[in-house]
Design a protein around this motif. Structure first.
Motif, PDB file in Angstrom:
ATOM      1  N   GLU A  86      30.314  55.474  38.885  1.00 19.58           N
ATOM      2  CA  GLU A  86      29.939  54.860  40.156  1.00 19.58           C
ATOM      3  C   GLU A  86      31.214  54.366  40.816  1.00 19.58           C
ATOM      4  O   GLU A  86      32.042  53.716  40.174  1.00 19.58           O
ATOM      5  N   ILE A  87      31.354  54.699  42.088  1.00 13.34           N
ATOM      6  CA  ILE A  87      32.539  54.311  42.842  1.00 13.34           C
ATOM      7  C   ILE A  87      32.082  53.391  43.963  1.00 13.34           C
ATOM      8  O   ILE A  87      31.174  53.727  44.730  1.00 13.34           O
ATOM      9  N   TYR A  88      32.730  52.229  44.023  1.00 11.51           N
ATOM     10  CA  TYR A  88      32.401  51.232  45.031  1.00 11.51           C
ATOM     11  C   TYR A  88      33.596  51.003  45.934  1.00 11.51           C
ATOM     12  O   TYR A  88      34.742  51.028  45.486  1.00 11.51           O
ATOM     13  N   LEU A  89      33.315  50.773  47.191  1.00  9.74           N
ATOM     14  CA  LEU A  89      34.320  50.394  48.164  1.00  9.74           C
ATOM     15  C   LEU A  89      33.824  49.126  48.822  1.00  9.74           C
ATOM     16  O   LEU A  89      32.748  49.131  49.455  1.00  9.74           O
ATOM     17  N   ASN A  90      34.534  48.050  48.598  1.00  7.72           N
ATOM     18  CA  ASN A  90      34.138  46.738  49.133  1.00  7.72           C
ATOM     19  C   ASN A  90      32.699  46.408  48.737  1.00  7.72           C
ATOM     20  O   ASN A  90      31.880  46.037  49.570  1.00  7.72           O
ATOM     21  N   ASP A  91      32.396  46.596  47.472  1.00 12.21           N
ATOM     22  CA  ASP A  91      31.091  46.305  46.873  1.00 12.21           C
ATOM     23  C   ASP A  91      29.948  47.198  47.356  1.00 12.21           C
ATOM     24  O   ASP A  91      28.787  46.937  47.071  1.00 12.21           O
ATOM     25  N   GLU A  92      30.266  48.256  48.100  1.00 10.52           N
ATOM     26  CA  GLU A  92      29.249  49.208  48.547  1.00 10.52           C
ATOM     27  C   GLU A  92      29.395  50.510  47.757  1.00 10.52           C
ATOM     28  O   GLU A  92      30.478  51.067  47.659  1.00 10.52           O
ATOM     29  N   ARG A 136      38.715  59.406  47.790  1.00  7.29           N
ATOM     30  CA  ARG A 136      38.354  58.988  49.151  1.00  7.29           C
ATOM     31  C   ARG A 136      38.370  57.460  49.263  1.00  7.29           C
ATOM     32  O   ARG A 136      38.931  56.900  50.206  1.00  7.29           O
ATOM     33  N   ALA A 137      37.765  56.773  48.302  1.00  6.71           N
ATOM     34  CA  ALA A 137      37.710  55.308  48.343  1.00  6.71           C
ATOM     35  C   ALA A 137      39.101  54.696  48.191  1.00  6.71           C
ATOM     36  O   ALA A 137      39.433  53.714  48.869  1.00  6.71           O
ATOM     37  N   ALA A 138      39.927  55.270  47.325  1.00  2.23           N
ATOM     38  CA  ALA A 138      41.259  54.727  47.063  1.00  2.23           C
ATOM     39  C   ALA A 138      42.224  54.934  48.222  1.00  2.23           C
ATOM     40  O   ALA A 138      43.319  54.379  48.223  1.00  2.23           O
ATOM     41  N   ARG A 139      41.824  55.731  49.225  1.00  2.00           N
ATOM     42  CA  ARG A 139      42.647  55.980  50.411  1.00  2.00           C
ATOM     43  C   ARG A 139      42.020  55.407  51.686  1.00  2.00           C
ATOM     44  O   ARG A 139      42.524  55.636  52.775  1.00  2.00           O
ATOM     45  N   ASP A 140      40.923  54.695  51.562  1.00  4.39           N
ATOM     46  CA  ASP A 140      40.192  54.221  52.737  1.00  4.39           C
ATOM     47  C   ASP A 140      41.085  53.380  53.650  1.00  4.39           C
ATOM     48  O   ASP A 140      41.642  52.361  53.243  1.00  4.39           O
TER      49      ASP A 140
END
Length: 143
Positions: A3-9, A26-30
């Motif tokens: 599971e990958i989260y970006l800002n808890d989403e 994608r998340a690590a480059r947001d």
């Protein structure tokens, strides 16, 4: 399960490493999170294994050392599988690559698509782009 989260989403969820790695990248480059101090987090089987602040452009490497990183051989294998399913086997794609100016045989295509480590046949992004266009050309060929 990853599971990958970006800002808890939740922005990605998969048990297949290529999808998880793509979502992590994608998340690590947001961009927004990089500029505003956000967080990308990777969970595996209910345990958080990484948390980073995204970096525009640079991102962060895949943090799960127990999982092999998807590479060029995996891409070559996917291209060849897609071609085969669409009706162009390795022989036809190799012929098209040869017509395009890069003499190739089916054995080479099978070798660059083999995922076993220690293979001696190397490949490059340019060769895989050529392979894609050869497959397209082979599929457009009249029967």
């Amino acid at each position: 399960m990853y599971e990958i989260y970006l800002n808890d989403e939740l922005v990605g969820r998969s048990d297949w490493p290529p999808v998880a790695q793509a979502a992590w990248d994608r998340a690590a480059r947001d961009r927004d999170s990089a500029q505003h101090g956000g967080e990308a987090a990777l969970w595996k089987d209910g345990q958080k294994i990484a948390s980073v602040q995204p970096r525009t452009g640079a991102g962060h490497p895949w943090p799960d050392q127990a999982t092999e990183i998807v590479g060029l051989r995996d891409l070559a294998a996917a291209i060849m599988q897609l071609s085969r399913i669409a009706g162009a086997d390795a022989r036809v794609v190799a012929e098209k690559l040869t017509e395009m100016g890069m003499p190739t045989n089916p054995a080479r295509l099978k070798s660059i698509a083999a995922t076993e480590s220690g293979r001696r046949t190397a490949t490059t992004p340019a060769e895989l782009v050529s392979l894609c266009y050869a497959a397209i050309g082979a599929l457009k060929r009249p029967a």
